[in-house]
Motif scaffolding. Sequence first.
Motif, PDB file in Angstrom:
ATOM      1  N   ILE A 174      47.389  46.909  39.697  1.00 38.59           N
ATOM      2  CA  ILE A 174      46.030  46.563  40.118  1.00 38.59           C
ATOM      3  C   ILE A 174      45.872  45.049  39.979  1.00 38.59           C
ATOM      4  O   ILE A 174      45.818  44.503  38.876  1.00 38.59           O
ATOM      5  CB  ILE A 174      44.971  47.308  39.292  1.00 38.59           C
ATOM      6  N   ALA A 175      45.847  44.387  41.120  1.00 35.97           N
ATOM      7  CA  ALA A 175      45.665  42.936  41.160  1.00 35.97           C
ATOM      8  C   ALA A 175      44.189  42.661  41.448  1.00 35.97           C
ATOM      9  O   ALA A 175      43.310  43.230  40.804  1.00 35.97           O
ATOM     10  CB  ALA A 175      46.579  42.314  42.213  1.00 35.97           C
ATOM     11  N   SER A 176      43.909  41.814  42.414  1.00 35.25           N
ATOM     12  CA  SER A 176      42.531  41.480  42.765  1.00 35.25           C
ATOM     13  C   SER A 176      42.558  40.575  43.986  1.00 35.25           C
ATOM     14  O   SER A 176      43.525  39.829  44.188  1.00 35.25           O
ATOM     15  CB  SER A 176      41.841  40.746  41.612  1.00 35.25           C
ATOM     16  N   ILE A 177      41.501  40.627  44.778  1.00 34.04           N
ATOM     17  CA  ILE A 177      41.408  39.648  45.862  1.00 34.04           C
ATOM     18  C   ILE A 177      41.303  38.236  45.295  1.00 34.04           C
ATOM     19  O   ILE A 177      41.585  37.254  45.996  1.00 34.04           O
ATOM     20  CB  ILE A 177      40.227  39.938  46.814  1.00 34.04           C
ATOM     21  N   SER A 178      40.940  38.125  44.018  1.00 32.95           N
ATOM     22  CA  SER A 178      40.892  36.806  43.379  1.00 32.95           C
ATOM     23  C   SER A 178      42.282  36.206  43.235  1.00 32.95           C
ATOM     24  O   SER A 178      42.410  35.003  43.006  1.00 32.95           O
ATOM     25  CB  SER A 178      40.229  36.910  42.002  1.00 32.95           C
ATOM     26  N   GLY A 179      43.319  37.038  43.370  1.00 38.24           N
ATOM     27  CA  GLY A 179      44.677  36.541  43.374  1.00 38.24           C
ATOM     28  C   GLY A 179      45.095  35.986  44.721  1.00 38.24           C
ATOM     29  O   GLY A 179      46.228  35.533  44.894  1.00 38.24           O
ATOM     30  N   LYS A 180      44.178  36.008  45.685  1.00 38.32           N
ATOM     31  CA  LYS A 180      44.471  35.515  47.026  1.00 38.32           C
ATOM     32  C   LYS A 180      43.560  34.368  47.455  1.00 38.32           C
ATOM     33  O   LYS A 180      43.836  33.692  48.436  1.00 38.32           O
ATOM     34  CB  LYS A 180      44.318  36.652  48.042  1.00 38.32           C
ATOM     35  N   ARG A 181      42.451  34.208  46.778  1.00 36.69           N
ATOM     36  CA  ARG A 181      41.504  33.169  47.176  1.00 36.69           C
ATOM     37  C   ARG A 181      40.897  32.543  45.926  1.00 36.69           C
ATOM     38  O   ARG A 181      40.876  33.161  44.861  1.00 36.69           O
ATOM     39  CB  ARG A 181      40.396  33.757  48.040  1.00 36.69           C
ATOM     40  N   PRO A 182      40.383  31.323  46.024  1.00 34.44           N
ATOM     41  CA  PRO A 182      39.803  30.675  44.848  1.00 34.44           C
ATOM     42  C   PRO A 182      38.553  31.419  44.362  1.00 34.44           C
ATOM     43  O   PRO A 182      37.833  32.039  45.144  1.00 34.44           O
ATOM     44  CB  PRO A 182      39.422  29.287  45.366  1.00 34.44           C
ATOM     45  N   LEU A 183      38.335  31.362  43.064  1.00 34.55           N
ATOM     46  CA  LEU A 183      37.105  31.879  42.472  1.00 34.55           C
ATOM     47  C   LEU A 183      36.682  30.875  41.409  1.00 34.55           C
ATOM     48  O   LEU A 183      37.359  30.704  40.402  1.00 34.55           O
ATOM     49  CB  LEU A 183      37.325  33.270  41.869  1.00 34.55           C
ATOM     50  N   GLU A 184      35.605  30.209  41.661  1.00 33.01           N
ATOM     51  CA  GLU A 184      35.180  29.083  40.828  1.00 33.01           C
ATOM     52  C   GLU A 184      34.991  29.485  39.376  1.00 33.01           C
ATOM     53  O   GLU A 184      34.430  30.542  39.067  1.00 33.01           O
ATOM     54  CB  GLU A 184      33.868  28.512  41.387  1.00 33.01           C
ATOM     55  N   ASN A 185      35.486  28.634  38.478  1.00 37.40           N
ATOM     56  CA  ASN A 185      35.348  28.808  37.030  1.00 37.40           C
ATOM     57  C   ASN A 185      36.085  30.026  36.486  1.00 37.40           C
ATOM     58  O   ASN A 185      35.752  30.522  35.406  1.00 37.40           O
ATOM     59  CB  ASN A 185      33.863  28.894  36.632  1.00 37.40           C
ATOM     60  N   ARG A 186      37.105  30.513  37.214  1.00 35.00           N
ATOM     61  CA  ARG A 186      37.856  31.700  36.765  1.00 35.00           C
ATOM     62  C   ARG A 186      39.367  31.438  36.805  1.00 35.00           C
ATOM     63  O   ARG A 186      40.155  32.316  37.149  1.00 35.00           O
ATOM     64  CB  ARG A 186      37.514  32.900  37.657  1.00 35.00           C
ATOM     65  N   THR A 187      39.775  30.233  36.424  1.00 28.43           N
ATOM     66  CA  THR A 187      41.181  29.845  36.551  1.00 28.43           C
ATOM     67  C   THR A 187      42.151  30.799  35.854  1.00 28.43           C
ATOM     68  O   THR A 187      43.147  31.218  36.455  1.00 28.43           O
ATOM     69  CB  THR A 187      41.393  28.411  36.029  1.00 28.43           C
ATOM     70  N   PRO A 188      41.941  31.192  34.587  1.00 31.20           N
ATOM     71  CA  PRO A 188      42.913  32.084  33.947  1.00 31.20           C
ATOM     72  C   PRO A 188      43.058  33.421  34.684  1.00 31.20           C
ATOM     73  O   PRO A 188      44.176  33.918  34.872  1.00 31.20           O
ATOM     74  CB  PRO A 188      42.341  32.274  32.538  1.00 31.20           C
ATOM     75  N   TYR A 189      41.940  33.970  35.111  1.00 29.04           N
ATOM     76  CA  TYR A 189      41.976  35.276  35.781  1.00 29.04           C
ATOM     77  C   TYR A 189      42.667  35.186  37.133  1.00 29.04           C
ATOM     78  O   TYR A 189      43.560  35.985  37.446  1.00 29.04           O
ATOM     79  CB  TYR A 189      40.551  35.796  35.948  1.00 29.04           C
ATOM     80  N   THR A 190      42.271  34.218  37.963  1.00 33.35           N
ATOM     81  CA  THR A 190      42.867  34.133  39.291  1.00 33.35           C
ATOM     82  C   THR A 190      44.358  33.833  39.206  1.00 33.35           C
ATOM     83  O   THR A 190      45.154  34.388  39.966  1.00 33.35           O
ATOM     84  CB  THR A 190      42.160  33.071  40.158  1.00 33.35           C
ATOM     85  N   ALA A 191      44.760  32.977  38.281  1.00 30.93           N
ATOM     86  CA  ALA A 191      46.188  32.694  38.111  1.00 30.93           C
ATOM     87  C   ALA A 191      46.940  33.953  37.700  1.00 30.93           C
ATOM     88  O   ALA A 191      48.057  34.206  38.178  1.00 30.93           O
ATOM     89  CB  ALA A 191      46.383  31.593  37.075  1.00 30.93           C
TER      90      ALA A 191
END
Length: 256
Positions: free
Chosen positions: A136-153
């Motif tokens: 289970i990944a996230s669309i946040s792994g494909k596009r920027p999400l402001e102020n969520r650097t650890p999660y998106t990375a």
Amino acid sequence: MLEDTTAIVTGASQGIGREIATTLADRGAAVSLAARSDGIYETADKIDHDRVLPVETDVTDEQSVESSIKETVAEFGRLDCIVNNAGIAGPTKPIEEVTRSEWEKTQSVNVTGAFLMVKHAATHLRESDRGRIVNIASISGKRPLENRTPYTASKMAVIGLTRTLAFELGEDDITVNAVCPGATKGPRIQDVIERQAEQLDVSYEEAKRQVFTDDVALGRLTESEDVAEMVAFLASEQGRNVTAQDLNVDAGTVWY
């Protein structure tokens, strides 16, 4: 249907993980429920058949992971599918304010946890005639999400892990896919929206609109049931030729 499948679902104590576990069980799978929280016992109570095993598991602890997989195989005699759902949202703050411990904790749960599960399940999956891994990944792994650097990375890393494992394990007919939910209704996303509202200095509803629904084709949040149905498909015989994919379940937020 999944009558001949044994699956282990991490993060099965609540939310998407609970929905995935009960959906797989409804399709006939034997299900091992892995999480630190005693919510796994509540999840077990929601499953109609008796082929269910709650196993208290810390996915960041290799010994705990190894023990849980051994316990699952001892109980059901096999392991065919693992669903790496355990994850945390991490901090919502500018990069300058993110502590190293917050960064490392997010990577440890979201990435290392999946790595450890696959490491100790791989031998059993190779022996299965229907080996499946769903991360289970996230669309946040494909596009920027402001102020969520650890999660998106971390979620970008999960997608990379998925693609690599698909080729490493493909020769043993094991499929490996990632499901990328959009913002999914539940306590976690509610907390994220509240923190985004604080960062943006707007109301909860305005933050929800700005960050999560304004650019969604269907204009709504995702339901956990939608994610669980995709996982069940990938775990089934019908999903046998789908591998190395990152599949969006997001009401039309990301088109790649």
